[in-house]
Design an enzyme around this catalytic site. Structure first.
Site, short mmCIF file in Angstrom:
data_model
loop_
_atom_site.label_atom_id
_atom_site.label_comp_id
_atom_site.label_asym_id
_atom_site.label_seq_id
_atom_site.Cartn_x
_atom_site.Cartn_y
_atom_site.Cartn_z
N TYR A 53 6.36 -11.49 -3.70
CA TYR A 53 6.79 -10.61 -4.79
C TYR A 53 6.29 -11.17 -6.11
O TYR A 53 6.97 -11.91 -6.82
CB TYR A 53 8.32 -10.43 -4.80
CG TYR A 53 8.85 -9.71 -3.57
CD1 TYR A 53 7.99 -8.99 -2.73
CD2 TYR A 53 10.19 -9.74 -3.24
CE1 TYR A 53 8.46 -8.34 -1.60
CE2 TYR A 53 10.68 -9.08 -2.11
CZ TYR A 53 9.80 -8.39 -1.30
OH TYR A 53 10.27 -7.76 -0.18
N HIS A 128 7.79 -11.97 7.44
CA HIS A 128 7.68 -10.74 6.65
C HIS A 128 7.16 -9.54 7.45
O HIS A 128 7.71 -8.44 7.35
CB HIS A 128 6.77 -10.99 5.44
CG HIS A 128 7.09 -10.15 4.25
ND1 HIS A 128 6.97 -10.59 2.97
CD2 HIS A 128 7.53 -8.87 4.14
CE1 HIS A 128 7.32 -9.63 2.12
NE2 HIS A 128 7.67 -8.58 2.82
N SER A 208 13.96 -0.80 0.97
CA SER A 208 13.77 0.48 0.24
C SER A 208 14.83 1.49 0.67
O SER A 208 14.51 2.63 1.03
CB SER A 208 12.36 1.05 0.45
OG SER A 208 11.40 0.23 -0.19
N PRO A 209 16.12 1.12 0.63
CA PRO A 209 17.17 2.00 1.13
C PRO A 209 17.30 3.30 0.33
O PRO A 209 17.82 4.29 0.84
CB PRO A 209 18.45 1.16 1.00
CG PRO A 209 18.15 0.18 -0.08
CD PRO A 209 16.67 -0.14 0.08
N LEU A 210 16.80 3.29 -0.93
CA LEU A 210 16.91 4.48 -1.76
C LEU A 210 15.60 5.27 -1.77
O LEU A 210 15.44 6.21 -2.54
CB LEU A 210 17.31 4.08 -3.19
CG LEU A 210 18.59 3.23 -3.27
CD1 LEU A 210 18.83 2.74 -4.70
CD2 LEU A 210 19.80 4.02 -2.75
N GLY A 211 14.67 4.86 -0.92
CA GLY A 211 13.40 5.58 -0.83
C GLY A 211 12.26 4.88 -1.54
O GLY A 211 11.15 5.40 -1.59
N GLY A 212 12.55 3.70 -2.12
CA GLY A 212 11.50 2.94 -2.79
C GLY A 212 11.51 3.13 -4.29
O GLY A 212 12.09 4.09 -4.81
N ALA A 216 13.31 6.44 -5.83
CA ALA A 216 14.76 6.21 -5.80
C ALA A 216 15.51 7.13 -6.76
O ALA A 216 16.59 7.63 -6.46
CB ALA A 216 15.07 4.75 -6.11
N GLY A 217 14.90 7.41 -7.92
CA GLY A 217 15.57 8.23 -8.93
C GLY A 217 15.71 9.69 -8.53
O GLY A 217 16.54 10.41 -9.09
N1 LIG Z 1 10.55 -6.45 4.21
C1 LIG Z 1 9.70 -5.66 3.59
O1 LIG Z 1 8.57 -5.43 4.06
C2 LIG Z 1 10.12 -5.02 2.31
C3 LIG Z 1 9.36 -3.99 1.73
C4 LIG Z 1 9.81 -3.40 0.55
C5 LIG Z 1 10.98 -3.85 -0.05
N2 LIG Z 1 11.69 -4.89 0.51
C6 LIG Z 1 12.96 -5.37 -0.08
O2 LIG Z 1 13.86 -4.30 -0.17
C7 LIG Z 1 14.35 -4.20 -1.51
C8 LIG Z 1 14.70 -2.77 -1.85
O3 LIG Z 1 13.57 -1.94 -1.75
P1 LIG Z 1 12.83 -1.33 -3.05
O4 LIG Z 1 13.16 -2.15 -4.22
O5 LIG Z 1 11.40 -1.17 -2.64
O6 LIG Z 1 13.38 0.16 -3.14
P2 LIG Z 1 14.82 0.84 -3.32
O7 LIG Z 1 15.89 -0.17 -3.21
O8 LIG Z 1 14.83 2.00 -2.42
O9 LIG Z 1 14.71 1.38 -4.81
C9 LIG Z 1 14.66 0.49 -5.89
C10 LIG Z 1 14.78 1.27 -7.19
O10 LIG Z 1 15.97 2.01 -7.15
C11 LIG Z 1 16.55 2.04 -8.43
N3 LIG Z 1 18.00 1.96 -8.24
C12 LIG Z 1 18.68 0.99 -7.58
N4 LIG Z 1 20.00 1.27 -7.54
C13 LIG Z 1 20.15 2.45 -8.19
C14 LIG Z 1 21.28 3.26 -8.47
N5 LIG Z 1 22.49 2.90 -8.06
N6 LIG Z 1 21.07 4.40 -9.16
C15 LIG Z 1 19.83 4.77 -9.56
N7 LIG Z 1 18.72 4.03 -9.30
C16 LIG Z 1 18.89 2.89 -8.62
C17 LIG Z 1 16.06 0.82 -9.17
O11 LIG Z 1 15.80 1.20 -10.50
P3 LIG Z 1 15.64 0.15 -11.71
O12 LIG Z 1 14.41 -0.64 -11.36
O13 LIG Z 1 15.46 1.03 -12.89
O14 LIG Z 1 16.85 -0.71 -11.75
C18 LIG Z 1 14.86 0.35 -8.36
O15 LIG Z 1 13.67 0.39 -9.08
C19 LIG Z 1 13.20 -4.78 -2.34
O16 LIG Z 1 13.60 -5.11 -3.65
C20 LIG Z 1 12.80 -5.94 -1.49
O17 LIG Z 1 13.69 -7.02 -1.71
C21 LIG Z 1 11.28 -5.45 1.68
#
Ligand SMILES: NC(=O)c1ccc[n+]([C@@H]2O[C@H](COP(=O)([O-])OP(=O)(O)OC[C@H]3O[C@@H](n4cnc5c(N)ncnc54)[C@H](OP(=O)(O)O)[C@@H]3O)[C@@H](O)[C@H]2O)c1
Length: 284
Positions: A53, A128, A208-212, A216-217
């Site tokens: 990251y 990973h 990416s539980p919120l769709g990435g 996510a928004g």
């Molecule tokens: N193992 C793997 O291959 C892999 C791949 C991808 C990700 N990951 C891990 O999974 C984590 C989560 O995935 P992600 O970050 O890709 O996507 P995500 O959690 O689906 O979405 C992240 C975005 O959602 C927004 N958000 C979070 N909470 C919110 C809420 N309550 N209301 C409105 N918006 C909200 C954030 O906005 P703001 O930035 O504006 O706060 C952030 O940019 C990563 O951070 C990483 O640690 C792992």
């Protein structure tokens, strides 16, 4: 805060995903530190990161170092915080994600993560992603060696299918504690892995539980039932999404990413949002 089990320890049911604070579109360090501190204030004791990251080629481990600094500057007790990192991905600096899961590379990457996190043993080290050029057994064999050597306290895998979960569990001698796979309303194909983790009692961390980051928004408008249930409860669709996931199984621990304090505060509140069976069926 609700707590859930990873291996032999209990951590907050909602973790903080660190990726948005270190890749494209990342905020400045001050906002990132405030975001991590807000998570800790809200009771988060699980932080997900990875050596990959980062944005530029010469800043491997940007997110791990940021988290280590934020934990060090936090006023409260951080001894119960589990920092879960990963090895096996690389970012050459041109925006791409490459891979190396050779045992030699994974062992060297783990040593570097240990130094950046400033710990004697990494709390949870996750492989990973399976590397097509390396037999999976060899990569997981390296993780087993790291466990045996005491370099890591617990072992997890990521982006694995059911066969790979079984194989990893065998190679690790029953010591696999977590599987981190993509799972969200937009991406449902990890249902079989979630079901297997539930059966085996292994933690399942939806990434990416919120769709990435990019989508996510828009969760509430892209998936209308999430928007409708959110409106009925007077909460965000993102909170509804996390509550829906938590209700799927006690082994689920979502790790929503955040780069703003208000995002992680809102996400953490999902532990207090209880959806009816009817609402859960609608969201399913
Ligand atoms: N193992 C793997 O291959 C892999 C791949 C991808 C990700 N990951 C891990 O999974 C984590 C989560 O995935 P992600 O970050 O890709 O996507 P995500 O959690 O689906 O979405 C992240 C975005 O959602 C927004 N958000 C979070 N909470 C919110 C809420 N309550 N209301 C409105 N918006 C909200 C954030 O906005 P703001 O930035 O504006 O706060 C952030 O940019 C990563 O951070 C990483 O640690 C792992």
């Amino acid at each position: 805060m609700e707590f859930r089990r990873i291996g032999d320890i209990e951590v907050s049911a909602i973790g903080l995903g660190g990726m948005p604070m270190s890749i494209e579109g990342r905020p400045d360090e001050d906002r990132s530190v405030r975001t991590i501190h807000a998570a800790l204030d809200a009771g988060v004791t699980l932080i997900d990161t990875a050596d990959a990251y980062h944005l530029y080629a010469d800043e491997v481990g940007h997110n791990e170092s940021l988290i280590a600094r934020a934990l060090a500057s936090y006023g409260g007790d951080t001894s119960g915080v589990l920092v879960a990192t990963k090895g096996g991905h690389l970012r050459p600096g041109d925006g791409s994600w490459t891979q190396d899961s050779s045992p030699e590379y994974l062992k060297a990457a783990c040593e570097a993560s240990l130094k950046r996190l400033g710990v004697e043993a990494i709390g949870l080290y996750q492989h990973h992603r399976p590397d097509p050029r390396v037999p999976y057994a060899d990569s997981i064999g390296a993780i087993r060696d790291l466990l045996d050597a005491g370099k890591i306290r617990m072992a997890g895998i990521s982006n694995a299918d059911p066969d790979q979960i079984q194989q990893a569990q065998e190679i690790l001698g029953g010591r696999l504690v977590s599987v981190q796979n993509q799972f969200s309303p937009a991406f449902r194909s990890s249902e079989p892995e979630l079901a297997l983790c539930d059966k085996l009692g292994i933690a399942f961390l939806p990434w990416s539980p919120l769709g990435g980051i990019a989508q996510a928004g828009e969760l509430g408008s892209r998936f209308a039932p999430f928007g409708r249930v959110a409106e009925a409860h007077g909460v965000s669709p993102q909170r509804v999404c996390l509550a829906w996931m938590l209700a799927k199984s006690p082994v689920v621990l979502p790790i929503p990413g955040a780069s703003r304090p208000e995002s992680i505060r809102d996400s953490v509140a999902a532990v207090d949002l209880h959806l009816t069976a009817e609402e859960l069926a609608l969201l399913d």
